[in-house]
Design a protein around this motif. Structure first.
Motif, PDB file in Angstrom:
ATOM      1  N   GLU A 121       0.838  -1.196   0.000  1.00 43.90           N
ATOM      2  CA  GLU A 121       0.000   0.000   0.000  1.00 43.90           C
ATOM      3  C   GLU A 121       0.872   1.245   0.000  1.00 43.90           C
ATOM      4  N   LEU A 128      -5.357   7.665  -2.736  1.00 46.07           N
ATOM      5  CA  LEU A 128      -6.023   6.579  -3.436  1.00 46.07           C
ATOM      6  C   LEU A 128      -5.058   5.881  -4.388  1.00 46.07           C
ATOM      7  N   TYR A 129      -5.374   4.633  -4.734  1.00 43.30           N
ATOM      8  CA  TYR A 129      -4.528   3.858  -5.641  1.00 43.30           C
ATOM      9  C   TYR A 129      -4.943   4.117  -7.082  1.00 43.30           C
ATOM     10  N   ILE A 130      -4.802   5.363  -7.511  1.00 39.76           N
ATOM     11  CA  ILE A 130      -5.152   5.765  -8.874  1.00 39.76           C
ATOM     12  C   ILE A 130      -4.050   6.673  -9.402  1.00 39.76           C
ATOM     13  N   ALA A 131      -4.033   6.874 -10.711  1.00 35.17           N
ATOM     14  CA  ALA A 131      -3.062   7.779 -11.305  1.00 35.17           C
ATOM     15  C   ALA A 131      -3.351   9.215 -10.875  1.00 35.17           C
ATOM     16  N   ASN A 132      -2.311  10.025 -10.799  1.00 31.11           N
ATOM     17  CA  ASN A 132      -2.450  11.440 -10.437  1.00 31.11           C
ATOM     18  C   ASN A 132      -3.160  11.614  -9.098  1.00 31.11           C
ATOM     19  N   ASN A 133      -2.739  10.832  -8.124  1.00 31.92           N
ATOM     20  CA  ASN A 133      -3.412  10.831  -6.822  1.00 31.92           C
ATOM     21  C   ASN A 133      -2.810  11.808  -5.816  1.00 31.92           C
ATOM     22  N   SER A 154       1.753  11.116  -9.656  1.00 32.60           N
ATOM     23  CA  SER A 154       1.262   9.824  -9.181  1.00 32.60           C
ATOM     24  C   SER A 154       2.218   9.265  -8.136  1.00 32.60           C
ATOM     25  N   GLU A 156       2.933   5.997  -6.592  1.00 34.25           N
ATOM     26  CA  GLU A 156       2.610   4.626  -6.946  1.00 34.25           C
ATOM     27  C   GLU A 156       2.880   3.665  -5.788  1.00 34.25           C
ATOM     28  N   HIS A 235      -9.877  12.822  -7.199  1.00 32.53           N
ATOM     29  CA  HIS A 235     -10.417  12.247  -8.430  1.00 32.53           C
ATOM     30  C   HIS A 235      -9.348  11.943  -9.480  1.00 32.53           C
ATOM     31  N   GLY A 236      -8.072  12.083  -9.154  1.00 31.90           N
ATOM     32  CA  GLY A 236      -7.039  11.809 -10.146  1.00 31.90           C
ATOM     33  C   GLY A 236      -7.019  12.867 -11.221  1.00 31.90           C
ATOM     34  N   GLU A 237      -6.623  14.074 -10.870  1.00 31.19           N
ATOM     35  CA  GLU A 237      -6.637  15.195 -11.804  1.00 31.19           C
ATOM     36  C   GLU A 237      -5.677  14.944 -12.973  1.00 31.19           C
TER      37      GLU A 237
END
Length: 244
Positions: A121, A128-133, A154, A156, A235-237
């Motif tokens: 993690e 969050l585990y998303i791109a551009n977080n 990001s 990662e 929201h992963g801008e």
């Protein structure tokens, strides 16, 4: 510009007999190392003080020094923290960073760093585990009056902190899981300036509050630091891009 605007950071440990080692960077971005032993412990051994003294910028005969008393509080295994008031001084000399010198009082705070259960993690709550977080923020101006712009990147799971390809900025850093800090580089192509960025995660005791990452960005051309913080994006801008 008379004093460093960035936050100093440190990481280390204290063992079962009270021996402590702290490594880090000063507010101006110089490395320091401290070794000492916990003193004035109570009967239960869960509180004590650490007489702190460290020199930074050793390449110039330790032209910075930090001194004071750090208080350790260990009410239980999960809620250990430290706090202290330190004096941070640099004499007048010809060193590039802050040649006019400074003498200021600074506050320090810290908490136990927990790695258990987070092997796969991100090591800070709220990301969050998303791109551009994640978003990098700066506070303070360079010697030429220019300021670094906020940026999206990001963070990662493998600990890389990388910005998506764009024509406005570049970010490449690595988070050190074992110690709880990151270090890397940031280039603001709009103003033509680069910096070394460093920061440390402060894991809050309150589970309802996101962890914090703060530190500094060192600009080698002007020889100053500004404050650098990392916050989560929801929201992963999408990173900005150049247009014609």
């Amino acid at each position: 510009m008379s004093v460093p605007a960035g936050d100093g950071i440190g990481y280390g440990r204290i063992n079962h007999i009270g021996a402590s080692k702290i490594l880090g960077w000063s507010n101006a971005g110089y490395r320091y190392t401290y070794n000492g032993r916990l003193q004035h412990r109570n009967a239960d051994g869960n509180t004590g003080t650490l007489p702190f003294y460290a020199q930074a910028n050793l390449k110039n005969n330790g032209s910075e020094w930090i001194a004071g008393t750090i208080r350790y509080e260990v009410p239980n295994v999960a809620d250990q923290y430290v706090e202290g008031r330190l004096r941070y001084q640099k004499p007048v000399n010809k060193v590039k960073y802050y040649p006019a010198g400074f003498d200021e009082n600074i506050s320090m705070m810290g908490a136990i760093y927990r790695t258990g259960g987070r092997y796969e993690e991100i090591q800070a709550d709220g990301f969050l585990y998303i791109a551009n977080n994640a978003r990098g923020l700066f506070e303070g101006a360079l010697a030429n009056g220019l300021e670094f712009s906020p940026y999206v990147f990001s963070w990662e799971i493998d600990s890389d902190m990388i910005a998506p390809f764009n024509f406005i900025y570049d970010k490449n850093a690595k988070y050190r899981r074992g110690a709880g800090f990151y270090t890397g580089s940031y280039i603001d192509k709009a103003i033509g300036e680069r910096s070394t960025v460093r920061g440390i995660v402060f894991q809050n005791v309150d589970p309802d509050v996101d962890d914090q990452l703060f530190g500094h960005a060192v600009n080698g051309r002007s020889g100053v630091t500004v404050r650098h913080a990392v916050i989560p994006t929801i929201h992963g801008e999408v990173a900005p891009s150049a247009s014609h």
